[in-house]
Design an enzyme around this catalytic site. Structure first.
Site, short mmCIF file in Angstrom:
data_model
loop_
_atom_site.label_atom_id
_atom_site.label_comp_id
_atom_site.label_asym_id
_atom_site.label_seq_id
_atom_site.Cartn_x
_atom_site.Cartn_y
_atom_site.Cartn_z
CG HIS A 70 16.93 12.98 -35.49
ND1 HIS A 70 16.21 14.01 -36.06
CD2 HIS A 70 17.46 13.51 -34.36
CE1 HIS A 70 16.30 15.09 -35.33
NE2 HIS A 70 17.06 14.81 -34.28
CD GLU A 93 15.98 20.44 -29.96
OE1 GLU A 93 16.48 21.14 -30.85
OE2 GLU A 93 15.84 19.21 -30.09
ZN LIG Z 1 19.27 17.82 -30.36
#
Ligand SMILES: [Zn+2]
Length: 468
Positions: free
Chosen positions: A426, A327
């Protein structure tokens, strides 16, 4: 509940009751089962142990890496243990990349190190690194509009701050610099791109993430700066003297390779070929353990299916859990799934994905044909006591679901509180301690209501007209 009334006043009430029941798409029995599931989820669901297992036993799992391969094996084994009827994988092809070290330091006028990380699939610097002057832009549009001679040979610095919001709506505008900045810098002959991290924290962690790379002829190194380091560069630039930075980056593009969507099903008792799809993405970025993004989502949808599998009978339709591969690098697993199953999309009753961390769900969005809103209203009877309000009908169903939605498949969106999601997103700081077990229970309670009722309801949801 109706019985005493019936015996009391006879036929008229009975007729009214039947008419009222027929007007509603979900039966009282369906709602009662969903209510039991919801309350069980609040009491006894344990999504936390699933995300704990994934983060401890697998950890980082960027697409196409060894961690990704181990995650695929982990997911299959876990689904079998949780009582899924059918567990299988579908191969996808992914671009691959090795992250080497990335160093940055100011060399003039005030030499000191900077905290940076490579953006996904960033090019390396030449051997020995590169040193160049910084040129600052308020956002990617300013870079795109700048004359090439202002940028050529320099390091373009995009210095756009992201706004904090419960909905995460600051992400869309801020992420433009990450997705389009490197391409714009490369086209103008820049030496490299430095980007203020797309995040809402003030920690000294830089936020990685994907960039648009396809078709960029001479890709340049692209790094994110932690927010405090972006502040530092900004303050140096305000002093009016040229600021020079040295970058040393050792990344490598690798040959394309395989990854997998991992799929588990609770087989429908009446219409097994029709499916409600609930999903999350199995891959993560590589610096944290992917607890919030998207280990929590993986755990929520797997635990939802486990609770439904414990019922004395299977739901009318199949409940299909898809753990999408790749993804993070461009919805690769979802796109290849939809391509491979294009002929069967009419059998997908609806889609939904959990991919926004582990905060409490506060809003229920949909994408339904207008004549199906009463189904959502009935679901709301069981969601409202969880602190959830009715939202809009513009849900994408989540990132991977949006690929199905573009083909007219209806969607449900259980919107989590994302106030602090982009503090960790992230970064190396996306770890298990950010996940609250009680919030996960509330999530599973909402997911099990929505998932069971969609798989069980008598009628289907039709298709939603698409824009194009
Ligand atoms: Zn995600």
């Amino acid at each position: 509940m109706l019985k005493p009334l019936l015996t009391l006043t006879g036929g008229l009430i009975a007729t009214l009751a039947v008419t009222a029941a027929q007007a509603k798409p979900l039966s009282q029995e369906d709602l009662s089962v969903a209510e039991v599931l919801r309350d069980r989820a609040l009491e006894s669901s344990d999504a936390y142990s699933i995300v704990e297992s994934l983060t401890v036993e697998v950890g980082p799992r960027r697409a196409g890496t060894e961690g990704d391969r181990r995650a695929v094996a982990w997911a299959q084994e876990k689904m079998k243990k949780l009582g899924f009827d059918r567990v299988y994988t579908e191969q996808i092809d992914v671009q691959r990349w090795h992250r080497g070290h990335a160093h940055a330091e100011v060399t003039a006028p005030f030499p000191q190190p900077l905290v940076v990380t490579s953006l996904g699939y960033s090019a390396p610097t030449p051997e020995g690194g590169l040193t160049a002057e910084i040129v600052e832009f308020s956002d990617v549009e300013a870079l795109i509009e700048a004359p090439a001679k202002k940028v050529k040979g320099k390091i373009a610095f995009i210095n756009k701050r992201m706004e904090r919001a419960r909905t995460g709506e600051g992400y869309g505008p801020a992420v433009q610099g990450r997705s389009r900045g490197m391409r714009a810098a490369a086209e103008k002959g820049a030496a490299a791109l430095l980007l203020r991290s797309v995040g809402t924290d003030s920690d000294r962690f830089a936020h990685t993430g994907m960039m648009s790379i396809d078709g960029v002829e001479n890709p340049v190194p692209a790094l994110a700066l932690s927010a405090p380091d972006a502040n530092l560069l900004e303050a140096m630039l305000e002093r009016g003297k040229p600021v020079e930075v040295k970058l040393d980056v050792h990344n490598e593009r690798l040959a394309d390779g395989p990854s997998f969507n991992v799929i588990g099903e609770i087989t429908g008792r009446e219409k097994p070929e029709e499916a409600m799809i609930i999903g999350a993405h199995l891959d993560s970025w590589d610096e944290g353990t992917g607890a919030l993004d998207d280990g929590a989502g993986v755990a929520i949808v797997m635990e939802t299916a486990r609770l439904i599998a414990e019922l004395p009978q299977r739901p009318r339709r199949t409940l299909r859990v898809i753990l999408y591969g790749a993804e993070e690098i461009g919805l690769v697993g979802a796109r290849q799934y939809v391509d491979a199953h294009r002929g069967e999309l009419d059998n997908i009753i609806a889609v939904s994905e959990s991919d926004f961390g582990a905060g409490k769900i506060w809003r229920f969005d949909t994408r339904l044909p207008e004549n199906k809103f009463d189904i959502a209203d009935q679901m709301m009877q069981l969601l409202a006591p969880l602190g959830i309000e009715r939202g809009n009908n513009q849900s994408s169903g989540g990132p991977d679901s949006s690929v199905f939605v573009a083909q007219g498949v209806p969607a449900f969106g259980l919107y989590q509180d994302g106030t602090d999601y982009f503090d960790y997103h992230h970064t190396p700081n996306d770890t298990l301690d950010k996940v609250d077990p009680d919030n996960l229970k509330q999530n599973v309670a909402a997911w099990v209501v929505m998932s069971f009722l969609a798989a069980e309801m008598k009628e289907d949801l039709g298709r939603v007209p698409t824009e194009n």
